[in-house]
Design a protein around this motif. Structure first.
Motif, PDB file in Angstrom:
ATOM      1  N   ALA A  29       1.285   6.075  -7.164  1.00 54.15           N
ATOM      2  CA  ALA A  29       0.128   6.878  -7.554  1.00 54.15           C
ATOM      3  C   ALA A  29       0.472   8.357  -7.568  1.00 54.15           C
ATOM      4  O   ALA A  29       0.012   9.107  -8.429  1.00 54.15           O
ATOM      5  N   THR A  30       1.291   8.781  -6.610  1.00 53.24           N
ATOM      6  CA  THR A  30       1.732  10.174  -6.590  1.00 53.24           C
ATOM      7  C   THR A  30       2.618  10.462  -7.792  1.00 53.24           C
ATOM      8  O   THR A  30       2.476  11.493  -8.457  1.00 53.24           O
ATOM      9  N   GLU A  47      -8.790   8.372 -10.038  1.00 51.92           N
ATOM     10  CA  GLU A  47      -7.835   8.754  -9.013  1.00 51.92           C
ATOM     11  C   GLU A  47      -7.843   7.685  -7.931  1.00 51.92           C
ATOM     12  O   GLU A  47      -8.884   7.307  -7.415  1.00 51.92           O
ATOM     13  N   ILE A  48      -6.664   7.222  -7.580  1.00 52.74           N
ATOM     14  CA  ILE A  48      -6.569   6.108  -6.635  1.00 52.74           C
ATOM     15  C   ILE A  48      -6.698   6.556  -5.186  1.00 52.74           C
ATOM     16  O   ILE A  48      -7.151   5.807  -4.325  1.00 52.74           O
ATOM     17  N   LEU A  49      -6.328   7.785  -4.877  1.00 49.22           N
ATOM     18  CA  LEU A  49      -6.235   8.214  -3.497  1.00 49.22           C
ATOM     19  C   LEU A  49      -7.568   8.765  -3.000  1.00 49.22           C
ATOM     20  O   LEU A  49      -7.675   9.882  -2.507  1.00 49.22           O
ATOM     21  N   VAL A  86       0.322   2.796 -12.564  1.00 43.64           N
ATOM     22  CA  VAL A  86       0.646   2.212 -11.261  1.00 43.64           C
ATOM     23  C   VAL A  86       0.740   0.694 -11.373  1.00 43.64           C
ATOM     24  O   VAL A  86       1.701   0.073 -10.895  1.00 43.64           O
ATOM     25  N   ALA A  87      -0.254   0.083 -12.013  1.00 42.33           N
ATOM     26  CA  ALA A  87      -0.255  -1.373 -12.164  1.00 42.33           C
ATOM     27  C   ALA A  87       0.906  -1.840 -13.028  1.00 42.33           C
ATOM     28  O   ALA A  87       1.534  -2.870 -12.748  1.00 42.33           O
ATOM     29  N   ALA A  91       0.832  -1.206   0.000  1.00 40.60           N
ATOM     30  CA  ALA A  91       0.000   0.000   0.000  1.00 40.60           C
ATOM     31  C   ALA A  91       0.866   1.256   0.000  1.00 40.60           C
ATOM     32  O   ALA A  91       0.569   2.226  -0.707  1.00 40.60           O
ATOM     33  N   ARG A  92       1.943   1.233   0.763  1.00 34.97           N
ATOM     34  CA  ARG A  92       2.863   2.384   0.787  1.00 34.97           C
ATOM     35  C   ARG A  92       3.513   2.581  -0.576  1.00 34.97           C
ATOM     36  O   ARG A  92       3.646   3.705  -1.063  1.00 34.97           O
ATOM     37  N   MET A  93       3.907   1.475  -1.194  1.00 35.53           N
ATOM     38  CA  MET A  93       4.533   1.565  -2.506  1.00 35.53           C
ATOM     39  C   MET A  93       3.534   2.068  -3.544  1.00 35.53           C
ATOM     40  O   MET A  93       3.866   2.924  -4.377  1.00 35.53           O
ATOM     41  N   ILE A  94       2.309   1.557  -3.514  1.00 30.45           N
ATOM     42  CA  ILE A  94       1.286   1.978  -4.457  1.00 30.45           C
ATOM     43  C   ILE A  94       0.965   3.458  -4.264  1.00 30.45           C
ATOM     44  O   ILE A  94       0.747   4.190  -5.234  1.00 30.45           O
ATOM     45  N   ARG A  95       0.960   3.903  -3.017  1.00 31.97           N
ATOM     46  CA  ARG A  95       0.737   5.322  -2.749  1.00 31.97           C
ATOM     47  C   ARG A  95       1.810   6.176  -3.430  1.00 31.97           C
ATOM     48  O   ARG A  95       1.513   7.197  -4.069  1.00 31.97           O
TER      49      ARG A  95
END
Length: 263
Positions: free
Chosen positions: A195-196, A257-259, A205-206, A188-192
């Protein structure tokens, strides 16, 4: 004379036949490969010796498809060295193009598209989503595509656990990839962060999660790997299904938007 020396260095780096044995350093940093005539500071380098009587000159780049780059010259330890990576103090001397075998993603993904499994590690996904702001449905889609929620899964490329973290990635985030709690939080931290970097573009991201951000940067977008293309389709299908299963509005990976985990 300088141009001649640079040309000779490039011939060595691109593995053209030599009149004597040459040592070339294959250096890796942030999932990107460079070749150099001396070890690069800040990179993990491996020396390769090319014999003058080699029947077949090896490919040191790896499977990267067509590589376009520059050869740079700089001073290191009082000597003139050449590298295909631009380091501080470097001067560009040549541009080049070299063709290597087609590339492959970092790991293939083990899970299959199927019905949402919202009971699998529900507390961990909710906690990671709340802590990082990453959509719970997206985290679950990645886990489903990667491992089918199998904490013991190990891919042919060496990715481990529920979120199929590569060992170096797990170390970077201080996580034990065999622990579902730590694997999910680290992912989750990496995906965050991804995403940024990609401004909420879930396809990017994927793609970076599957093939590596270095490969995405190399191709300037989603790499043309068959496995990555299939992976994106799998994640998109699962993301829509998990959004629906969790009572959220279904969305695709495009223009999302993922966030926004709270919606």
């Amino acid at each position: 004379m300088r141009r001649l020396a640079a040309t000779a260095a490039l011939a060595c780096l691109l593995l053209a036949p030599q009149v004597q044995a040459r040592t070339v350093y294959r250096c890796v940093r942030n999932a990107t490969v460079s070749l150099a005539t001396a070890p690069e500071p800040g990179s993990k380098c491996e020396a390769k010796t090319i014999a003058d009587d080699a029947v077949k000159v090896p490919n040191l780049w790896g499977a990267l498809g067509v590589v376009k780059g520059n050869l740079y010259e700089r001073q290191q330890d009082g000597k003139t060295v050449y590298s295909t990576r631009k380091l501080p103090g470097s001067t560009k001397v040549l541009s080049f193009t070299v063709e290597t075998p087609p590339g492959e993603p970092a790991h293939a993904g083990l899970g299959q598209v199927g019905k949402p499994q919202i009971d699998r590690f529900a507390k961990q996904f909710k906690a990671a989503s709340k802590k990082t702001g990453v959509d719970d449905a997206y985290l679950r889609a990645i886990a489903h595509a990667e491992s089918g929620f199998n904490a013991a899964a190990v891919s042919p490329k060496g990715a481990v656990g529920v979120m199929q973290l590569m060992p170096e990635t797990a170390r970077e985030y201080g996580a034990d990839p065999t622990s579902p709690d730590q694997s999910i939080e680290a992912a989750a931290r990496m995906i965050r962060q991804l995403a940024t970097r990609y401004r909420g573009d879930l396809r990017m991201v994927a793609a970076a999660y599957n093939a590596g951000s270095g490969v995405v940067a190399h191709y300037g977008g989603v790499p043309p790997y068959r496995e990555t293309q299939q992976y994106l389709a799998k994640v998109e299908a699962l993301y829509t299904r998990y959004r629906t299963a969790l009572g959220k509005t279904p969305k695709t990976l495009d223009g999302t938007e993922i966030l926004r985990a709270a919606e």
